[in-house]
Enzyme design. Structure first.
Site, mmCIF file in Angstrom:
data_model
loop_
_atom_site.group_PDB
_atom_site.id
_atom_site.type_symbol
_atom_site.label_atom_id
_atom_site.label_comp_id
_atom_site.label_asym_id
_atom_site.label_seq_id
_atom_site.Cartn_x
_atom_site.Cartn_y
_atom_site.Cartn_z
ATOM 1 N N HIS A 29 -7.074 -20.860 -92.733
ATOM 2 C CA HIS A 29 -8.388 -21.487 -92.539
ATOM 3 C C HIS A 29 -9.321 -20.447 -91.925
ATOM 4 O O HIS A 29 -9.225 -20.140 -90.751
ATOM 5 C CB HIS A 29 -8.187 -22.682 -91.592
ATOM 6 C CG HIS A 29 -9.438 -23.380 -91.171
ATOM 7 N ND1 HIS A 29 -9.697 -24.703 -91.494
ATOM 8 C CD2 HIS A 29 -10.502 -22.991 -90.434
ATOM 9 C CE1 HIS A 29 -10.849 -25.075 -90.970
ATOM 10 N NE2 HIS A 29 -11.361 -24.051 -90.315
ATOM 11 N N ASN A 76 -17.284 -22.195 -92.925
ATOM 12 C CA ASN A 76 -15.984 -21.841 -93.504
ATOM 13 C C ASN A 76 -16.210 -20.952 -94.713
ATOM 14 O O ASN A 76 -17.307 -20.912 -95.268
ATOM 15 C CB ASN A 76 -15.278 -23.111 -94.001
ATOM 16 C CG ASN A 76 -14.990 -24.086 -92.884
ATOM 17 O OD1 ASN A 76 -15.877 -24.753 -92.403
ATOM 18 N ND2 ASN A 76 -13.743 -24.171 -92.493
ATOM 19 N N HIS A 135 -13.256 -18.721 -91.314
ATOM 20 C CA HIS A 135 -14.719 -18.837 -91.322
ATOM 21 C C HIS A 135 -15.267 -17.478 -91.714
ATOM 22 O O HIS A 135 -14.690 -16.436 -91.378
ATOM 23 C CB HIS A 135 -15.222 -19.282 -89.944
ATOM 24 C CG HIS A 135 -14.980 -20.741 -89.707
ATOM 25 N ND1 HIS A 135 -15.984 -21.679 -89.732
ATOM 26 C CD2 HIS A 135 -13.833 -21.429 -89.503
ATOM 27 C CE1 HIS A 135 -15.466 -22.880 -89.524
ATOM 28 N NE2 HIS A 135 -14.157 -22.764 -89.384
ATOM 29 N N CYS A 155 -18.224 -24.577 -85.838
ATOM 30 C CA CYS A 155 -17.630 -25.463 -84.835
ATOM 31 C C CYS A 155 -18.640 -25.626 -83.707
ATOM 32 O O CYS A 155 -19.161 -24.639 -83.197
ATOM 33 C CB CYS A 155 -16.332 -24.870 -84.309
ATOM 34 S SG CYS A 155 -15.615 -25.841 -82.973
ATOM 35 N N ARG A 169 -15.152 -32.619 -93.178
ATOM 36 C CA ARG A 169 -14.855 -32.654 -91.738
ATOM 37 C C ARG A 169 -15.456 -31.427 -91.027
ATOM 38 O O ARG A 169 -16.379 -31.548 -90.234
ATOM 39 C CB ARG A 169 -13.334 -32.696 -91.532
ATOM 40 C CG ARG A 169 -12.908 -33.068 -90.116
ATOM 41 C CD ARG A 169 -12.995 -31.926 -89.117
ATOM 42 N NE ARG A 169 -12.129 -30.798 -89.423
ATOM 43 C CZ ARG A 169 -12.167 -29.653 -88.761
ATOM 44 N NH1 ARG A 169 -12.995 -29.475 -87.759
ATOM 45 N NH2 ARG A 169 -11.370 -28.657 -89.103
ATOM 46 N N ASP A 170 -14.949 -30.246 -91.335
ATOM 47 C CA ASP A 170 -15.368 -29.066 -90.584
ATOM 48 C C ASP A 170 -16.836 -28.768 -90.841
ATOM 49 O O ASP A 170 -17.579 -28.366 -89.932
ATOM 50 C CB ASP A 170 -14.503 -27.862 -91.002
ATOM 51 C CG ASP A 170 -14.420 -26.789 -89.929
ATOM 52 O OD1 ASP A 170 -15.204 -26.857 -88.963
ATOM 53 O OD2 ASP A 170 -13.572 -25.885 -90.050
HETATM 54 N N1 COA Z 1 -11.617 -42.096 -80.963
HETATM 55 C C1 COA Z 1 -12.651 -42.790 -80.442
HETATM 56 N N2 COA Z 1 -13.017 -42.734 -79.150
HETATM 57 C C2 COA Z 1 -12.271 -41.960 -78.343
HETATM 58 C C3 COA Z 1 -11.189 -41.197 -78.826
HETATM 59 C C4 COA Z 1 -10.867 -41.294 -80.187
HETATM 60 N N3 COA Z 1 -9.872 -40.592 -80.715
HETATM 61 N N4 COA Z 1 -10.658 -40.522 -77.800
HETATM 62 C C5 COA Z 1 -11.372 -40.819 -76.718
HETATM 63 N N5 COA Z 1 -12.357 -41.693 -77.038
HETATM 64 C C6 COA Z 1 -13.367 -42.257 -76.141
HETATM 65 C C7 COA Z 1 -12.737 -42.984 -74.974
HETATM 66 O O1 COA Z 1 -12.500 -44.323 -75.312
HETATM 67 C C8 COA Z 1 -13.778 -42.821 -73.909
HETATM 68 O O2 COA Z 1 -14.852 -43.706 -74.161
HETATM 69 P P1 COA Z 1 -15.567 -44.511 -72.970
HETATM 70 O O3 COA Z 1 -16.052 -43.463 -72.012
HETATM 71 O O4 COA Z 1 -16.642 -45.259 -73.683
HETATM 72 O O5 COA Z 1 -14.477 -45.364 -72.397
HETATM 73 C C9 COA Z 1 -14.328 -41.416 -74.160
HETATM 74 O O6 COA Z 1 -14.077 -41.168 -75.557
HETATM 75 C C10 COA Z 1 -13.668 -40.351 -73.322
HETATM 76 O O7 COA Z 1 -12.259 -40.458 -73.456
HETATM 77 P P2 COA Z 1 -11.214 -39.471 -72.718
HETATM 78 O O8 COA Z 1 -9.863 -39.922 -73.073
HETATM 79 O O9 COA Z 1 -11.583 -39.374 -71.247
HETATM 80 O O10 COA Z 1 -11.444 -38.135 -73.448
HETATM 81 P P3 COA Z 1 -12.211 -36.812 -73.010
HETATM 82 O O11 COA Z 1 -13.599 -37.079 -72.593
HETATM 83 O O12 COA Z 1 -11.328 -36.020 -72.110
HETATM 84 O O13 COA Z 1 -12.286 -36.086 -74.444
HETATM 85 C C11 COA Z 1 -11.255 -35.805 -76.585
HETATM 86 C C12 COA Z 1 -11.109 -35.685 -75.086
HETATM 87 C C13 COA Z 1 -10.083 -35.065 -77.195
HETATM 88 C C14 COA Z 1 -11.206 -37.268 -76.980
HETATM 89 C C15 COA Z 1 -12.605 -35.180 -77.013
HETATM 90 O O14 COA Z 1 -12.772 -33.955 -76.374
HETATM 91 C C16 COA Z 1 -12.688 -34.991 -78.494
HETATM 92 O O15 COA Z 1 -12.752 -35.956 -79.241
HETATM 93 N N6 COA Z 1 -12.732 -33.745 -78.968
HETATM 94 C C17 COA Z 1 -12.759 -33.453 -80.378
HETATM 95 C C18 COA Z 1 -13.319 -32.120 -80.605
HETATM 96 C C19 COA Z 1 -13.329 -31.794 -82.085
HETATM 97 O O16 COA Z 1 -13.250 -32.633 -82.965
HETATM 98 N N7 COA Z 1 -13.461 -30.533 -82.376
HETATM 99 C C20 COA Z 1 -13.519 -30.112 -83.714
HETATM 100 C C21 COA Z 1 -12.397 -29.265 -84.106
HETATM 101 S S1 COA Z 1 -12.965 -27.559 -84.146
HETATM 102 ZN ZN ZN Z 2 -12.897 -24.419 -88.912
#
Ligand code: COA
Ligand code: ZN
Length: 321
Positions: free
Chosen positions: A216, A258, A218, A249, A24-25
């Protein structure tokens, strides 16, 4: 000989649970997409090497993290016969539903201790994140799945600098109040130091004694393993690392990998702590994924081998003159 200060009799745990978060990370920030089959081979290789707890993917927006868009396909190919616990990051209800459907053992909800990193990472404030976790917990409970809580930027934030320990404790309490007690303190950008680790672990133990803490780190500034050691001395027994030292990230500037799982296992075993992991097999997995992604990984034991691996004397020239 002086009594050794290492090993189980000197306040270090007998056994440490090593959690590999590389799939994942690590893979989330690789510039090139790694195929679902290569991810499955990586995860099954880790399980075969004895890793029993893995963060295998994220059910996040495929636009935010396209590298992990194949989360459900990856889950389908993983060897479940050895009882390894498979977790995945889940940011919202949509992610929780996808994770249940794919059959994860536990969902990891995550937020940052600092507001600016939370906004960058998940596009919402910390309080909005916390409010949203209630719904995820309900979905998990209905499915009989555990929820863990991660706290990113627990030791500092690239946008805000120091993060007050009180913020970490506040989030840990909120998690506890939702029934989430398996917590992970994330050092997203390698800002942890041994004194900060001791301070934060002690504060959590005092204020949220139910917390079962994982660390956790890095290795951004080279202090990853020494921070682990500081945590072990405070009684932590769960540590996250990434095979080969994959990682970084995408939502933080100059992020690096990491701490490396093989380097961690090597340190723990050499200091008298059991991990249940076969280092030789782990190194082979690391070298394989290095071949897949086509660049050199930062892990050191994967390059040097175990300290007792012998080399033929004629493998290097004799210095003369
Ligand atoms: N799985 C699949 N698709 C998803 C989803 C999920 N969990 N959450 C949101 N989406 C899709 C929505 O359906 C939407 O799609 P569309 O535009 O085609 O309709 C789009 O993503 C935007 O959704 P929204 O609810 O408006 O989210 P957002 O744009 O505000 O983004 C997150 C918020 C949390 C979904 C997004 O920022 C994210 O996934 N971040 C993860 C970051 C990450 O993994 N970081 C790593 C850890 S260090
Ligand atoms: Zn990390």
């Amino acid at each position: 000989m002086n009594e050794s200060r290492f090993g189980p009799d000197r306040g270090l745990p007998k056994r440490v649970s090593v959690i590999d978060v590389g799939p994942r990370d690590g893979l989330q920030s690789e510039p090139a997409y790694v195929s679902a089959q290569d991810k499955i081979d990586l995860i099954n290789g880790l399980i075969d090497a004895g890793v029993r707890h893995l963060e295998v993917t994220s059910f996040v927006s495929p636009r935010a993290v396209p590298q992990l868009r194949d989360a459900a396909d990856v889950l389908k190919g993983i060897d479940r016969s050895r009882g390894a616990v498979l977790t995945a990051l889940v940011p919202n209800e949509k992610g929780a539903e996808r994770a249940v459907e794919a059959g994860v053992d536990a969902m990891v909800v995550f937020m940052s201790a600092s507001q600016s990193h939370n906004l960058k990472n998940v596009n919402r404030t910390r309080d909005q994140s916390l409010a949203g976790f209630e719904a995820i917990c309900r979905i998990a409970e209905a499915a009989g799945i555990d929820v863990y809580g991660a706290i990113a930027t627990s030791f500092g934030c690239p946008f805000e600098g120091n993060v007050p320990v009180g913020e970490v404790v506040r989030i840990a309490r909120a998690y506890r109040d939702m029934g989430i007690t398996k917590l992970s303190l994330g050092d997203t950008t390698g800002m942890a130091t041994p004194p900060l680790v001791a301070e934060r672990v002690q504060a959590l133990k005092a204020d949220v004694p139910e917390a079962d803490i994982a660390l956790h780190f890095h290795n951004t500034r080279g202090l990853g393993l020494v921070c682990v050691y500081a945590g072990l001395m405070e009684g932590v027994t769960r540590v996250e690392a990434s095979v080969g030292g994959l990682g970084g990230c995408p939502f933080v500037p100059r992020a690096t990998g990491n701490i490396c799982t093989e380097d961690l296992v090597y340190m723990l075993e050499e200091c008298g702590m059991e991990t249940g992991i076969d280092l030789k097999k782990l190194i082979a997995v690391s070298r394989r994924i290095e071949g897949v992604i086509g660049r050199s990984l930062p892990g050191q034991v994967m390059k040097a081998g175990h300290r007792l691996d012998l080399h033929p004397t004629d493998s290097v020239r004799t210095a003369n003159g």
